[in-house]
Structure formats: C-alpha cells, structure tokens
Design a protein around this motif. Structure first.
Motif, mmCIF file in Angstrom:
data_model
loop_
_atom_site.group_PDB
_atom_site.id
_atom_site.type_symbol
_atom_site.label_atom_id
_atom_site.label_comp_id
_atom_site.label_asym_id
_atom_site.label_seq_id
_atom_site.Cartn_x
_atom_site.Cartn_y
_atom_site.Cartn_z
ATOM 1 N N SER A 31 0.837 -1.200 0.000
ATOM 2 C CA SER A 31 0.000 0.000 0.000
ATOM 3 C C SER A 31 0.871 1.248 0.000
ATOM 4 O O SER A 31 2.059 1.208 0.337
ATOM 5 C CB SER A 31 -0.896 0.011 1.237
ATOM 6 O OG SER A 31 -0.094 0.132 2.406
ATOM 7 N N GLN A 201 -3.700 -10.074 3.893
ATOM 8 C CA GLN A 201 -4.745 -9.385 3.132
ATOM 9 C C GLN A 201 -6.011 -9.175 3.966
ATOM 10 O O GLN A 201 -7.010 -8.681 3.437
ATOM 11 C CB GLN A 201 -5.091 -10.195 1.874
ATOM 12 C CG GLN A 201 -3.922 -10.484 0.960
ATOM 13 C CD GLN A 201 -3.337 -9.236 0.332
ATOM 14 O OE1 GLN A 201 -3.985 -8.195 0.247
ATOM 15 N NE2 GLN A 201 -2.090 -9.328 -0.117
ATOM 16 N N HIS A 205 -7.681 -4.474 5.834
ATOM 17 C CA HIS A 205 -8.922 -4.163 5.124
ATOM 18 C C HIS A 205 -10.194 -4.372 5.934
ATOM 19 O O HIS A 205 -11.273 -3.964 5.485
ATOM 20 C CB HIS A 205 -9.004 -5.014 3.856
ATOM 21 C CG HIS A 205 -7.817 -4.866 2.969
ATOM 22 N ND1 HIS A 205 -7.631 -3.772 2.161
ATOM 23 C CD2 HIS A 205 -6.735 -5.668 2.770
ATOM 24 C CE1 HIS A 205 -6.487 -3.901 1.493
ATOM 25 N NE2 HIS A 205 -5.929 -5.040 1.848
ATOM 26 N N MET A 225 -0.707 -2.063 4.937
ATOM 27 C CA MET A 225 -1.732 -1.304 5.653
ATOM 28 C C MET A 225 -1.286 0.129 5.936
ATOM 29 O O MET A 225 -1.642 0.719 6.949
ATOM 30 C CB MET A 225 -2.110 -2.019 6.952
ATOM 31 C CG MET A 225 -0.944 -2.391 7.831
ATOM 32 S SD MET A 225 -1.419 -3.436 9.237
ATOM 33 C CE MET A 225 -2.286 -2.243 10.266
ATOM 34 N N ILE A 299 -13.659 1.227 5.872
ATOM 35 C CA ILE A 299 -12.724 0.774 4.842
ATOM 36 C C ILE A 299 -13.253 -0.491 4.172
ATOM 37 O O ILE A 299 -13.242 -0.616 2.940
ATOM 38 C CB ILE A 299 -11.332 0.529 5.457
ATOM 39 C CG1 ILE A 299 -10.736 1.860 5.947
ATOM 40 C CG2 ILE A 299 -10.409 -0.137 4.444
ATOM 41 C CD1 ILE A 299 -9.469 1.696 6.759
ATOM 42 N N GLU A 300 -13.725 -1.430 4.966
ATOM 43 C CA GLU A 300 -14.246 -2.684 4.419
ATOM 44 C C GLU A 300 -15.443 -2.418 3.507
ATOM 45 O O GLU A 300 -15.535 -2.977 2.399
ATOM 46 C CB GLU A 300 -14.644 -3.628 5.546
ATOM 47 C CG GLU A 300 -15.128 -4.988 5.068
ATOM 48 C CD GLU A 300 -15.409 -5.947 6.213
ATOM 49 O OE1 GLU A 300 -15.687 -7.128 5.918
ATOM 50 O OE2 GLU A 300 -15.352 -5.532 7.381
ATOM 51 N N GLU A 303 -14.312 -0.831 0.176
ATOM 52 C CA GLU A 303 -13.676 -1.776 -0.736
ATOM 53 C C GLU A 303 -14.681 -2.770 -1.316
ATOM 54 O O GLU A 303 -14.563 -3.183 -2.483
ATOM 55 C CB GLU A 303 -12.546 -2.512 -0.026
ATOM 56 C CG GLU A 303 -11.376 -1.591 0.313
ATOM 57 C CD GLU A 303 -10.253 -2.320 1.017
ATOM 58 O OE1 GLU A 303 -10.238 -3.566 0.993
ATOM 59 O OE2 GLU A 303 -9.379 -1.644 1.579
ATOM 60 N N ALA A 329 -13.232 -9.645 -1.312
ATOM 61 C CA ALA A 329 -12.535 -8.467 -0.806
ATOM 62 C C ALA A 329 -12.191 -7.558 -1.986
ATOM 63 O O ALA A 329 -12.542 -7.836 -3.135
ATOM 64 C CB ALA A 329 -11.275 -8.901 -0.061
ATOM 65 N N GLY A 330 -11.468 -6.471 -1.707
ATOM 66 C CA GLY A 330 -11.262 -5.425 -2.694
ATOM 67 C C GLY A 330 -10.166 -5.696 -3.697
ATOM 68 O O GLY A 330 -9.181 -4.927 -3.757
ATOM 69 N N SER A 378 -5.936 -4.279 -7.365
ATOM 70 C CA SER A 378 -6.339 -4.346 -5.952
ATOM 71 C C SER A 378 -6.549 -2.941 -5.416
ATOM 72 O O SER A 378 -5.819 -2.007 -5.751
ATOM 73 C CB SER A 378 -5.298 -5.097 -5.128
ATOM 74 O OG SER A 378 -3.993 -4.577 -5.336
ATOM 75 N N TYR A 380 -7.684 0.011 -2.294
ATOM 76 C CA TYR A 380 -7.521 0.368 -0.878
ATOM 77 C C TYR A 380 -8.311 1.631 -0.572
ATOM 78 O O TYR A 380 -9.088 2.116 -1.403
ATOM 79 C CB TYR A 380 -6.039 0.508 -0.519
ATOM 80 C CG TYR A 380 -5.752 0.270 0.953
ATOM 81 C CD1 TYR A 380 -6.581 -0.530 1.737
ATOM 82 C CD2 TYR A 380 -4.652 0.852 1.570
ATOM 83 C CE1 TYR A 380 -6.327 -0.747 3.084
ATOM 84 C CE2 TYR A 380 -4.381 0.632 2.913
ATOM 85 C CZ TYR A 380 -5.228 -0.172 3.669
ATOM 86 O OH TYR A 380 -4.978 -0.388 5.006
#
Length: 407
Positions: A31, A201, A205, A225, A299-300, A303, A329-330, A378, A380
């Motif tokens: 990230s 991962q 997230h 992160m 955040i979750e 994404e 997931a994202g 991917s 974030y």
C-alpha cells in the motif's frame, strides 16, 4: 468517509506516470503511505533515534516508549488480550516461519497432518512443505469449490484427529475469497489442532478480533496497511508462545547468559532477538492510528463497493475473464483472451495505471485455475470508482491494441 480528503494525505498519489495521473491499483502487493506515517518515521530519525530497552538516557527512553506504545496499538488493533501475545517481526513471512520452526518442529512427527488450502500465498505454503519434509508429517489440502471458496463440509472431511496444524489465508491475495476463519478454527480445535491465519490481506482491510476468531496464531505485515516495509506482527495465544522456543538468538531476547547456558526474557521479547525494527514499529503504530481514525468498518464497506463496481464495470471489456467468487474483498484478478498478463500490465503502465501481473506468489493456485499467470487490480482506502473507470478504459485500449497488432 471522504475518499477525496483521504487521497490528499498520500503524497505519492499526486504525480503523473508516463504523462498520465497515477492510478495505483496494486495495494495487495504494497500500500501507499499517508503523510502521517512518513512524518512519524522522519520524527524518529530526526528527534529520538536510539536503541530501545537497553539505555537509561533520554533518547533511549523516548524510543522505548514509542516502540512499546506501538505494540499496544497492535494489541488493540487485533484485540489481543495482552501485549505478551504480540511479537514484532519483519512481516507475515517471518511470522509464519517462526511458528513453523518454533512450534511445528518440536511437536510434529511422522503420521501427523498439516492442513492448508490451494489458495495460499507461498509464504503460507513453503514453510509447511519444509516442515512436513523435516518431521515426516503429511501435508493435506482442503479442496476449493468451483468459484474459489471453501466448503465447511470439505474442511470437516480434511481435518482429522491426526491434524496438528491448520494454516489458512484470511483473504486470498488472488481470488479475493474471504475465508470462514472462525468456523475453520472451531473445526480445528474440535480435532485438537492449532490454526494459524495468514492475515496479510485481512488486517489492512477489515476489523480483526483474534479472540472472536479464536485463532491460535495470526500474522500480518505493516507495508500492506499504510505502514513501512520490513515490519509486521505475529499474534499468538500466550499459553502457546510461552511453550515455544526462540528461533533467533542474541542480544535483546536474553535474561541471563553464562558461559554454557542462557535463559530468555519473558514474552514477547524472547522472540525479538537483536536490535528491533524500531522505526518500522513506530511507523506501524502511526498507520494503525490512521486506519482507526477512518474506521475499519468504513474501509471494508468502501472496498466491497469498489469490488462490486469493478465486477460490473469490467464486463465492458470483451474477452476478459475474472477469477474468484462474487462476494469478495477489494481486488479483481483477470485475464484477457490472447493477451499475456505482463503485456496487459505494460500497456496499462503506459496509461499511468499500476496493476500486478504474474503468479502472485501462488503458483499452485495458478495451476488450479489452469493459467500460467494473471493480472490483478487491488483497491484500498484511497481508490475511487474513477480509478476503476480508468482501468476499464485502459483494458479496452489494451484489447484494441493487441487486436490491431495481430490483425
């Protein structure tokens, strides 16, 4: 959650790459870092750079307080019950290897089983391969469903009374699959096995509560992160860590040293031999502050929305194949007919769009997918739907370009 305001806090995003605004879609690899983390690292080196624990001078005291303060932030972040359960490591890989070497080597024997999944990153596969070779244990795999998810019926069938260790990713770095860790942990414990979770991962997230998951070990990395590279953490239940021996020996981790024998510090320091990754830990603490200010739930959700939007938007690209489940997931991993993923990534890079191409350190999974490699976008906290629009347009250009080349 104001993504535009969040983006302002990431200096690297405000640049052009190959004449185009940077669209960074490679956060599953690493990230980007908010200014808050960069400034914290700068502050450490400028103002109180010193070793920790050993000295009584002012700089050493400040450094120690910041370093151990970061450990408390990690403890709170993953909801461990004590700082004694939080060991700083170089990252997820080191954490998993520590468990394999310290816990596994002394407990496994021929006839025992290690259970993992075919979706694992090499970091959560090779240590168990090597442990099986050394101990004579058997390595077993929970089969994948057609969409790349796990069936709990298959989990129950694969884990037996001979199983001693179960290791599984919280989230697949290729498929985006979010595994039912709590349920897998329950099945493992019913068979008196321990479970290690690769949280590389997961932790960046979504909210992680190791006590609710009831996992025995949880490993994650800071650089995925918003934190620095070269720092991560291993969570382990106290009673397990207390009965494990260190795998690195030297300064910092000792209590008393004689000519022919030595004793170790108490948890968690007995696992942190040598000068610790002080700046990294301090930076990781700042990254945790940043994420918690935004809220892991936010955040979750963000994404999830990006992933759903991407799954829909990318349908505009003819000949594009997406791998993994609908609920994910994202991240989105894909291939385009007749175009190698490396070529896809190269054309996108010319448009200022950064994606990952290759086997993503998951060669057995590539074999299961029946592909040599894939491309992966991917997401974030700083990504937007406009980034996905740019990706879609870039992929359409890629398809057109290679269509013209081979016409």
């Amino acid at each position: 959650m104001d993504v535009k305001e969040i983006r302002k806090q990431f200096p690297i995003l405000h640049q052009e790459v190959n004449g185009h605004p940077l669209v960074y879609l490679d956060s599953a690899a690493t990230s980007q870092k908010p200014a808050k983390v960069i400034e914290k690292l700068d502050d450490y080196y400028r103002r109180y750079n010193s070793n920790v624990h050993r000295g009584v001078h002012t700089l050493g005291s400040i450094a120690t307080d910041e370093y151990e303060g970061a450990r408390e932030k990690v403890r709170s972040f993953i909801h461990a019950s004590s700082i004694q359960e939080v060991v700083f490591t170089r990252g997820t890989t080191t954490a998993i290897n520590t468990v394999a070497q310290s816990y596994g080597r002394t407990r496994l024997k021929a006839g025992d089983e290690i259970v993992i999944t075919p979706m694992e990153h090499h970091s959560n596969l090779i240590p168990w391969q090597q442990l099986a070779k050394v101990t004579g244990a058997t390595l077993k795999y929970i089969p994948l469903q057609e969409d790349g998810t796990l069936s709990l019926d298959d989990v129950r069938e694969t884990i037996t009374s001979n199983t001693k260790i179960v290791a599984a990713a919280h989230v697949s770095n290729v498929l985006g699959t979010i595994n039912p860790i709590k349920e897998i942990a329950r099945i493992a414990h019913e068979n008196e096995a321990v479970i290690l979770v690769d949280g590389a991962q997961g932790a960046p997230h979504m909210k992680v509560d190791v006590q609710e998951l009831d996992c025995d070990f949880y490993a994650f990395s800071g650089h995925k992160m918003g934190g620095p590279t070269g720092i991560g953490a291993l969570y382990g239940k106290k009673q397990l860590l207390e009965n494990m021996e260190p795998v690195e020996f030297g300064g910092e981790m000792i209590d008393f040293v004689d000519l022919y024998d030595s004793t170790w510090k108490e948890l968690p320091w007995k696992f942190e031999g040598g000068t610790p990754i002080i700046a990294g830990a301090v930076g990781l603490g700042a990254a945790i502050d940043f994420l918690e200010d935004i809220g892991l739930e936010n955040i979750e959700k963000h994404e999830e929305e990006l992933a759903a939007y991407a799954l829909d938007k990318l349908q505009e690209v003819d000949g594009l194949h997406i791998y993994g489940p609908k609920e994910r997931a994202g991240l989105v991993t894909f291939n385009i007919d007749d175009v190698h993923p490396h070529d896809v990534a190269t054309v996108l890079d010319a448009e200022g769009i950064a994606v990952r191409a290759g086997h993503h350190c998951a060669q057995p999974l590539m074999k299961w997918l029946d592909v040599a490699a894939t491309a992966r976008a991917s997401f974030y906290v700083y990504n937007t739907k406009e980034d996905i629009d740019a990706l879609t347009e870039g992929l359409i250009k890629t398809k057109e370009y290679f269509g013209d080349v081979f016409a």
